[in-house]
Scaffold this motif. Structure first.
Motif, PDB file in Angstrom:
ATOM      1  N   SER A  55       0.807  -1.221   0.000  1.00 41.14           N
ATOM      2  CA  SER A  55       0.000   0.000   0.000  1.00 41.14           C
ATOM      3  C   SER A  55       0.840   1.271   0.000  1.00 41.14           C
ATOM      4  N   SER A  56       2.109   1.172   0.324  1.00 42.97           N
ATOM      5  CA  SER A  56       2.948   2.371   0.323  1.00 42.97           C
ATOM      6  C   SER A  56       3.252   2.863  -1.096  1.00 42.97           C
ATOM      7  N   LEU A  57       3.041   2.027  -2.097  1.00 46.78           N
ATOM      8  CA  LEU A  57       3.249   2.436  -3.489  1.00 46.78           C
ATOM      9  C   LEU A  57       1.949   2.978  -4.062  1.00 46.78           C
ATOM     10  N   ASN A  58       2.069   4.013  -4.883  1.00 47.81           N
ATOM     11  CA  ASN A  58       0.887   4.471  -5.604  1.00 47.81           C
ATOM     12  C   ASN A  58       0.971   3.981  -7.052  1.00 47.81           C
ATOM     13  N   ASP A  59      -0.106   4.169  -7.804  1.00 49.50           N
ATOM     14  CA  ASP A  59      -0.128   3.645  -9.165  1.00 49.50           C
ATOM     15  C   ASP A  59       0.899   4.306 -10.075  1.00 49.50           C
ATOM     16  N   ASP A  60       1.208   5.573  -9.851  1.00 48.70           N
ATOM     17  CA  ASP A  60       2.242   6.200 -10.674  1.00 48.70           C
ATOM     18  C   ASP A  60       3.600   5.543 -10.447  1.00 48.70           C
ATOM     19  N   GLN A  61       3.895   5.166  -9.204  1.00 48.36           N
ATOM     20  CA  GLN A  61       5.146   4.452  -8.928  1.00 48.36           C
ATOM     21  C   GLN A  61       5.124   3.080  -9.597  1.00 48.36           C
ATOM     22  N   ARG A  62       3.984   2.425  -9.540  1.00 47.96           N
ATOM     23  CA  ARG A  62       3.864   1.119 -10.205  1.00 47.96           C
ATOM     24  C   ARG A  62       4.059   1.275 -11.714  1.00 47.96           C
ATOM     25  N   PHE A  63       3.482   2.319 -12.297  1.00 47.33           N
ATOM     26  CA  PHE A  63       3.667   2.544 -13.731  1.00 47.33           C
ATOM     27  C   PHE A  63       5.136   2.745 -14.077  1.00 47.33           C
ATOM     28  N   GLY A  64       5.840   3.485 -13.252  1.00 48.32           N
ATOM     29  CA  GLY A  64       7.274   3.658 -13.490  1.00 48.32           C
ATOM     30  C   GLY A  64       8.001   2.324 -13.487  1.00 48.32           C
ATOM     31  N   ALA A  65       7.636   1.461 -12.553  1.00 43.06           N
ATOM     32  CA  ALA A  65       8.257   0.130 -12.484  1.00 43.06           C
ATOM     33  C   ALA A  65       7.887  -0.705 -13.701  1.00 43.06           C
ATOM     34  N   VAL A  66       6.634  -0.630 -14.135  1.00 42.01           N
ATOM     35  CA  VAL A  66       6.212  -1.387 -15.321  1.00 42.01           C
ATOM     36  C   VAL A  66       7.023  -0.938 -16.528  1.00 42.01           C
ATOM     37  N   ARG A  67       7.157   0.365 -16.709  1.00 41.77           N
ATOM     38  CA  ARG A  67       7.897   0.896 -17.858  1.00 41.77           C
ATOM     39  C   ARG A  67       9.349   0.436 -17.822  1.00 41.77           C
ATOM     40  N   GLU A  68       9.960   0.530 -16.659  1.00 41.54           N
ATOM     41  CA  GLU A  68      11.358   0.128 -16.516  1.00 41.54           C
ATOM     42  C   GLU A  68      11.535  -1.371 -16.766  1.00 41.54           C
ATOM     43  N   LEU A  69      10.678  -2.179 -16.179  1.00 42.75           N
ATOM     44  CA  LEU A  69      10.763  -3.637 -16.367  1.00 42.75           C
ATOM     45  C   LEU A  69      10.514  -4.012 -17.825  1.00 42.75           C
ATOM     46  N   ALA A  70       9.541  -3.350 -18.464  1.00 44.78           N
ATOM     47  CA  ALA A  70       9.262  -3.639 -19.876  1.00 44.78           C
ATOM     48  C   ALA A  70      10.461  -3.296 -20.742  1.00 44.78           C
ATOM     49  N   TYR A  71      11.072  -2.143 -20.507  1.00 46.58           N
ATOM     50  CA  TYR A  71      12.243  -1.759 -21.284  1.00 46.58           C
ATOM     51  C   TYR A  71      13.366  -2.772 -21.104  1.00 46.58           C
ATOM     52  N   ALA A  72      13.478  -3.323 -19.913  1.00 46.18           N
ATOM     53  CA  ALA A  72      14.514  -4.323 -19.632  1.00 46.18           C
ATOM     54  C   ALA A  72      14.159  -5.698 -20.196  1.00 46.18           C
TER      55      ALA A  72
END
Length: 177
Positions: A55-72
């Motif tokens: 719960s400490s993460l918000n959706d914008d932080q999750r989106f950043g992680a998705v983008r980074e993981l996808a690029y990788a």
């Protein structure tokens, strides 16, 4: 608006596009891809790797992680983080879902997700650009041109989404970020 032919699917090259913004630059690697174990993402607040569902993460932080993981190229992990999103079936979630489905070989499902993203928000120029680039890969240049026209009609002139799709139509080369 299904434009997929089984024969066309086999012709698609596997291109890694990093999804997530109108940013023309690849995401900068963070601890999410350099330190965190599979199934966790970096939380800047606690300076630790935590589960995407925390719960400490918000959706914008999750989106950043998705983008980074996808690029990788870590599509399964990006999909798991996307599944932790709390905002529901929004246009941006469907854009990410379309990208990840396409990258994992589920082209037709990816197209459905792109179409759903555009139906939810006709001005989602990023979804239109990724969808258009897929159409270029399929040699459906007229349909890709329709997406470019829509990007411009929805205020996207001069954006990365417009430039990427325009270049793809002109050269046949799609972006890898």
């Amino acid at each position: 608006m299904r434009m997929i032919l089984a024969a066309t699917l086999a012709l698609l090259p596997h291109v890694a596009l990093a999804v997530g913004s109108d940013d023309s630059q690849p995401p900068t690697p963070t601890e999410t891809t350099t330190k965190c174990e599979k199934g966790t993402v970096w939380d800047e607040k606690t300076k630790t790797c935590i589960k995407a569902e925390e719960s400490s993460l918000n959706d914008d932080q999750r989106f950043g992680a998705v983008r980074e993981l996808a690029y990788a190229g870590r599509y399964d992990e990006a999909t798991a983080v996307l599944a932790a999103m709390r905002e529901g079936e929004t246009s941006r979630v469907m854009t990410y879902q379309g990208f990840l489905l396409r990258q994992t070989g589920r082209i037709e499902e990816g197209i459905s997700a792109y179409e759903r993203a555009i139906a939810l928000d006709p001005a989602n120029n990023l979804a239109r650009s990724y969808y258009g680039q897929l159409l270029v890969q399929m040699n459906e240049l007229a349909l890709a041109g329709d997406q470019l026209t829509q990007i411009r009609a929805h205020g996207g002139s001069g954006t990365w989404a417009e430039r990427a799709l325009s270049t793809a139509i002109e050269t046949g080369v799609t972006y890898t970020f």
